[in-house]
Design an enzyme around this catalytic site. Structure first.
Site, PDB file in Angstrom:
ATOM      1  CG  PHE A 149      -0.256   0.323   2.532  1.00  0.00           C
ATOM      2  CD1 PHE A 149       0.004   1.625   2.926  1.00  0.00           C
ATOM      3  CD2 PHE A 149       0.124  -0.704   3.384  1.00  0.00           C
ATOM      4  CE1 PHE A 149       0.645   1.906   4.128  1.00  0.00           C
ATOM      5  CE2 PHE A 149       0.751  -0.436   4.589  1.00  0.00           C
ATOM      6  CZ  PHE A 149       1.018   0.871   4.964  1.00  0.00           C
ATOM      7  CE  LYS A 173      -3.080  -8.539  -3.773  1.00  0.00           C
ATOM      8  NZ  LYS A 173      -3.574  -7.586  -2.705  1.00  0.00           N
ATOM      9  CD  GLU A 176      -5.949  -5.912   0.587  1.00  0.00           C
ATOM     10  OE1 GLU A 176      -5.889  -6.509   1.675  1.00  0.00           O
ATOM     11  OE2 GLU A 176      -5.042  -6.007  -0.279  1.00  0.00           O
ATOM     12  CB  SER A 226       5.158  -7.209   6.294  1.00  0.00           C
ATOM     13  OG  SER A 226       4.353  -8.352   6.081  1.00  0.00           O
ATOM     14  CB  CYS A 281      10.301  -0.706   2.979  1.00  0.00           C
ATOM     15  SG  CYS A 281      10.863  -0.352   1.311  1.00  0.00           S
ATOM     16  CD  GLU A 382       8.699  -2.987   8.562  1.00  0.00           C
ATOM     17  OE1 GLU A 382       9.117  -2.358   7.574  1.00  0.00           O
ATOM     18  OE2 GLU A 382       8.194  -4.116   8.484  1.00  0.00           O
TER      19      GLU A 382
END
Length: 498
Positions: A149, A173, A176, A226, A281, A382
């Site tokens: 995301f 993909k 969402e 992740s 990240c 994290e």
């Protein structure tokens, strides 16, 4: 309410599953959109479209592929603001940050425009009498991309432009949580002339992911997200015979040595920790203050943190926007609330921050924690939000040992004026990307992005030369054109190079 479906075979496809998920405006908390969550059958339809397009596209000329890529770049360049606005509306990051994301994604598209140079093979002539050997690279087939995301346009562009340039077809993909930017990228690819089925977008959740990982017609999977999911992606995809590049999480450290310019270091700590609300990240989440730098450095960071302007991403005055969801905001805030109980000092507490005109938005102020140590939740996990931890170290050696003990190894930075210390750091630190007086060392497009340890699952990094290698497989061709006068005869011995 708008419903976003799938993009299969260069046309929108409404979901037949009936399963949908919410897409929020993080600045207001409202839900203007819902996204279709694909069933196994809908994923299969997207893969089937990609598989049907693969034979022709894989055999298409490099000239045809690059003609599309150049036209696509022109379209995206003209629509930077439009794509950035989609990012801001669903992710929440400020518009300037969203524009930067689009620009960094386009770097990889520009790299893909030069794919003929990257796909040049090798030739050795006369390796034996009248025998030549060549090495070539060919596409792998249908490739799946599963993206996060936090960079809804950039990370997809790290993947599919290179993949299709190499002659593959692609099923994307996206997350969402903010799918509209990726969907728009696919629409524009069709407008630029990409044939039906070469790029498909299937929206969904774990059902879609797991089907892509197991589908027999998917040859390779690219993933960014992740660490737990990266580990799952690698295990499942390789169990089904696929090649995988899975980029995981991070806990990036920034070491500040006593000779560093502390104003410069403080500015960069702010930029790297709180940009995009810490949802990167490659965000700096830990500052390692070496020697006597800690008190002054913490004071400088705290002073700058207090002056940050937080608000809706579409407000030009905002420097930082909201977090992606209410649940994620609350989880990030819980690390600050529990830090003092574990022995850390809460220097700046942003958990009570609110935006007056947007009371339902997913906003969180910036937080600064000092005297943090390994073993504390704020250090070990994290957080993925606007929380910066400061750890004290007496010496360089103590600091480098602390960084290298981390289970993650995505990025690391050192701030110093000492060239010898910087050289030691870049050679000794256990991270895939290193910055010297650069807090977020994301490589330019013609180098590759990837970490070490639990930040990368798979052998190859993403984009750059590693990306081209991932999206192709090698073939070696040995050729002999005999002299008509030489019949060769029968010889059952092992071939010799004479």
């Amino acid at each position: 309410m708008k419903t976003l479906g799938h993009w299969i075979g260069n046309k929108p496809v409404e979901s037949a599953s009936g399963n949908v998920g919410p897409v929020y405006d993080p600045a207001t908390g409202a839900q203007p959109t819902q996204v279709a969550l694909a069933s196994v059958q809908e994923v299969d339809a997207a893969v089937a479209a990609a598989a049907a397009a693969c034979p022709e596209w894989s055999q298409s000329s490099l000239a045809r592929r690059t003609a599309f890529l150049f036209k696509y770049r022109e379209l995206l360049d003209a629509r930077r603001d439009e794509i950035a606005a989609l990012i801001t509306a669903e992710h929440g990051k400020v518009h300037s940050d969203a524009l930067g994301e689009v620009a960094r994604g386009m770097e990889i598209l520009e790299l893909a425009c030069g794919i003929p140079e990257k796909l040049k093979g090798e030739l050795s002539t006369q390796v034996s009498t009248r025998v030549d050997v060549s090495s070539i690279r060919q596409p792998v087939g249908v490739v799946a991309g599963i993206t996060p995301f936090n960079f809804p346009a950039m990370v997809p562009m790290w993947m599919f432009p290179l993949a299709v340039a190499c002659g593959n077809t692609f099923v994307l993909k996206p997350s969402e949580k903010d799918p509209s930017a990726a969907y728009r990228l696919a629409e524009l690819a069709a407008e630029a002339g990409l044939p039906d089925g070469v790029l498909n977008v299937v929206n969904g959740d774990r059902t879609a992911v797991d089907r892509l990982l197991s589908h027999p017609d998917v040859a390779a999977v690219s993933f960014v997200g992740s660490t737990p999911i990266a580990r799952h992606v690698q295990a499942e995809a390789t169990a089904h015979g696929k090649r995988v590049q899975a980029l995981g999480g991070a806990k990036n450290h920034m070491m500040v040595l006593p000779d560093a310019d502390l104003d410069h270091a403080a500015d960069n700590a702010i930029n790297a920790a709180y940009g995009s609300a810490g949802e990167r990240c490659m965000a700096v989440s830990v500052v390692v203050a070496v020697g006597g730098t800690g008190d002054e450095l913490v004071a400088k960071i705290a002073e700058r943190a207090a002056a940050l302007r937080i608000g809706p991403g579409d407000d030009p005055a905002s420097e930082m926007g909201p977090l992606i969801t209410r649940e994620h905001r609350d989880k990030v805030a819980s690390y600050v609330a529990g830090a003092a109980d574990q022995g850390a000092k809460v220097v700046v507490d942003g958990t009570g921050f609110r935006v007056e005109d947007h009371p339902e938005g997913f906003f969180l102020g910036v937080s600064l924690l000092d005297d943090v140590r390994p073993g504390m939740a704020a250090y070990d996990d994290e957080i993925f939000g606007p929380v910066l931890c400061v750890v004290r170290a007496e010496t360089y050696d103590e600091g480098i040992a602390l960084i290298n003990a981390s289970k993650w190894g995505n990025g690391a930075a050192v701030f110093t004026r000492d060239g010898g210390a910087a050289r030691r750091f870049q050679l000794e630190v256990e991270a895939g990307m290193v910055g010297v007086n650069v807090p977020i060392p994301v490589p330019v497009g013609y180098h590759s992005f990837g970490g070490w340890k639990q930040s990368l699952f798979g052998d190859l990094h993403i984009y750059g030369n590693d990306g081209v290698q991932f999206y192709t497989r090698g073939k070696v061709v040995t050729t002999r054109w005999p002299d008509p006068a030489d019949s060769g005869g029968i010889n059952l011995g092992f071939p010799s190079n004479h």
